[in-house]
Enzyme design. Structure first.
Site, PDB file in Angstrom:
ATOM      1  N   LYS A   1       3.379   6.355   4.994  1.00  0.00           N
ATOM      2  CA  LYS A   1       2.345   5.418   4.544  1.00  0.00           C
ATOM      3  C   LYS A   1       2.735   4.000   4.914  1.00  0.00           C
ATOM      4  O   LYS A   1       3.867   3.581   4.671  1.00  0.00           O
ATOM      5  CB  LYS A   1       2.142   5.547   3.027  1.00  0.00           C
ATOM      6  CG  LYS A   1       1.019   4.665   2.487  1.00  0.00           C
ATOM      7  CD  LYS A   1      -0.334   5.174   2.920  1.00  0.00           C
ATOM      8  CE  LYS A   1      -1.437   4.162   2.646  1.00  0.00           C
ATOM      9  NZ  LYS A   1      -1.416   3.033   3.601  1.00  0.00           N
TER      10      LYS A   1
ATOM     11  N   SER B   1      -5.856   3.680   4.353  1.00  0.00           N
ATOM     12  CA  SER B   1      -5.376   2.791   3.290  1.00  0.00           C
ATOM     13  C   SER B   1      -6.513   2.124   2.531  1.00  0.00           C
ATOM     14  O   SER B   1      -6.442   0.942   2.158  1.00  0.00           O
ATOM     15  CB  SER B   1      -4.437   1.717   3.877  1.00  0.00           C
ATOM     16  OG  SER B   1      -3.582   1.205   2.886  1.00  0.00           O
TER      17      SER B   1
ATOM     18  N   SER C   1       0.784  -1.247   0.000  1.00  0.00           N
ATOM     19  CA  SER C   1       0.000   0.000   0.000  1.00  0.00           C
ATOM     20  C   SER C   1       0.814   1.293   0.000  1.00  0.00           C
ATOM     21  O   SER C   1       0.222   2.369  -0.104  1.00  0.00           O
ATOM     22  CB  SER C   1      -0.950   0.013   1.201  1.00  0.00           C
ATOM     23  OG  SER C   1      -2.041  -0.841   0.973  1.00  0.00           O
TER      24      SER C   1
ATOM     25  N   LYS D   1       0.142   3.862  -2.632  1.00  0.00           N
ATOM     26  CA  LYS D   1      -0.877   4.913  -2.558  1.00  0.00           C
ATOM     27  C   LYS D   1      -0.288   6.317  -2.438  1.00  0.00           C
ATOM     28  O   LYS D   1      -1.014   7.309  -2.604  1.00  0.00           O
ATOM     29  CB  LYS D   1      -1.839   4.613  -1.405  1.00  0.00           C
ATOM     30  CG  LYS D   1      -2.691   3.382  -1.703  1.00  0.00           C
ATOM     31  CD  LYS D   1      -3.373   2.809  -0.483  1.00  0.00           C
ATOM     32  CE  LYS D   1      -4.112   1.519  -0.854  1.00  0.00           C
ATOM     33  NZ  LYS D   1      -4.528   0.736   0.308  1.00  0.00           N
TER      34      LYS D   1
END
EC number: 3.4.16.4
Length: 384
Positions: free
Chosen positions: A226, A117, A62, A65
């Site tokens: 993140k 997320s 993720s 992202k």
């Protein structure tokens, strides 16, 4: 036409251009991390302070992202309403629990993407910004090429393990984060601990709390990042931290103890490095060339992270364009007339433009006489 460069000064003494160098004894970053791949980068200069397999291609989960978020922000559509599609609602994994047909502001989707997320948010963003998920993937790879992410390829906006053609490296993800952190909107979202968004199908607001534990409770210098996880990628993490005038970016891939990995890298850098002003803005002195003497300058400072042992390893080369005949009238001289090349350990690390200071034009004597005559006849003074 190719410019001919004339080397006016080969080397400028470091003491003339470097100020505020650290005086404490320092040592370079040396840490042990659980991650299979890791990197620590100083944000301003892009200098890599620590790396471990940083250029190996890996699945990234993720942290993908970050790319999705910056493209959404740069689209200029954050105030637009997004209609959630069936494809978005049905996306597996981490979710904001969006429902097909509901309308939600793109800005709120980016918050949900970064804080919780949401894979459904990633698809909704992609379809709205790129026209389709496939169109958005094209934009992702286009941006990666622009940034210089030479060992990356994106196949989706969320990082799920649905394609072998979706990968990056710790180094490339640091480059992406460095690029994103130059955007004020991204920085604001990344550092947000909690965000509230309307929920059109319920009588209560959506409340999203950031999953980044470094930001929320573990590390006081954290400024965002993140998190990521899939079965194939394992734990991935991008984080940023600031202490004093030093901004750092850390990336780990496949790390069983990523929170502590990042803290260890940050603390080692904050302890062992200082930001040195290598070039300061202002006039460049000690130039003997008559055309350039007292007329060339640098607009912005250049800083670089250094240890005590590295402070004598810089060299500045000044290169200036050989003045042309038509420049006898200095108004014909270009604004940029050269460059300062910063070398560290004999390797060029930065080129900085050198500007020419044009003299203010003065009115010729005959014009002054006309102004005086005009003032005498009308009683009105003119500004010269």
């Amino acid at each position: 036409m190719k410019k001919q460069w004339k080397l006016i000064i080969f080397y400028i003494s470091l003491t003339l251009l470097i100020t505020n160098l650290p005086q404490k004894a320092k040592a370079s970053v040396s840490v042990s991390v659980s991650a299979r791949n890791a990197i620590l980068m100083e944000q301003g200069s892009g200098r890599v302070l620590f790396e471990k397999g940083a250029h190996e291609k890996r699945k990234i989960a993720s942290i993908t992202k970050i790319m999705t978020a910056i493209l959404a922000i740069e689209s200029g559509k954050l105030d637009e309403m997004v209609t959630v599609s069936d494809r978005a609602e049905g996306t597996e994994g981490s979710s904001l629990y969006l429902k097909q047909g509901e309308k939600i502001k793109l800005e709120d989707l980016v918050y949900g993407l970064m804080l919780r997320s949401g894979n459904d948010a990633a698809v909704a963003i992609a379809e709205h910004v790129g026209g389709s998920l496939e169109g958005f993937v094209f934009l992702m790879n286009q941006k990666a090429e622009e940034i210089g992410m030479t060992n990356s390829h994106f196949a989706n906006p969320h990082g799920l393990d649905d394609s072998d053609e979706h990968y990056s490296t710790a180094y490339d993800m640091a480059l992406l984060t460095r690029y994103a952190m130059a955007n004020d909107t991204y920085k604001k979202i990344a550092v947000t601990k909690e965000h509230h968004a309307p929920n059109p199908t319920e009588n209560w607001e959506r409340e999203w709390k950031n999953k980044n534990k470094l930001l929320t409770r573990l590390y006081k210098y954290s400024t965002g990042g993140k998190t990521g996880y899939t079965k194939l990628a394992k734990r991935t993490l991008v984080s940023t931290a600031t202490k004093g005038d030093m901004d750092l970016i850390a990336v780990t891939l496949n790390a069983s103890d990523d929170w502590n990995d990042h803290i260890a890298m940050f603390e080692s850098a904050f302890k062992n490095y200082d930001i040195a002003q290598i070039i300061k803005p202002g006039n460049i002195n000690k130039i003997e060339n008559d055309f350039y003497k007292q007329k060339i300058y640098i607009k912005n400072e250049y800083t670089y992270p250094v240890t005590e042992d590295e402070k004598d390893k810089f060299q500045i080369d000044i290169q200036l364009v050989n003045p042309k005949e038509e420049w006898e009238d200095s108004r014909n001289a270009p604004d940029v007339v050269g460059k300062a090349i910063v070398r560290f350990e004999d390797q060029p690390i930065k080129e900085i433009p050198i500007y020419y200071r044009h003299e203010e034009e003065e009115d010729p004597p005959w014009f002054e006489q006309i102004k005086d005559l005009f003032a005498a006849l009308t009683g009105v003074k003119t500004n010269g």
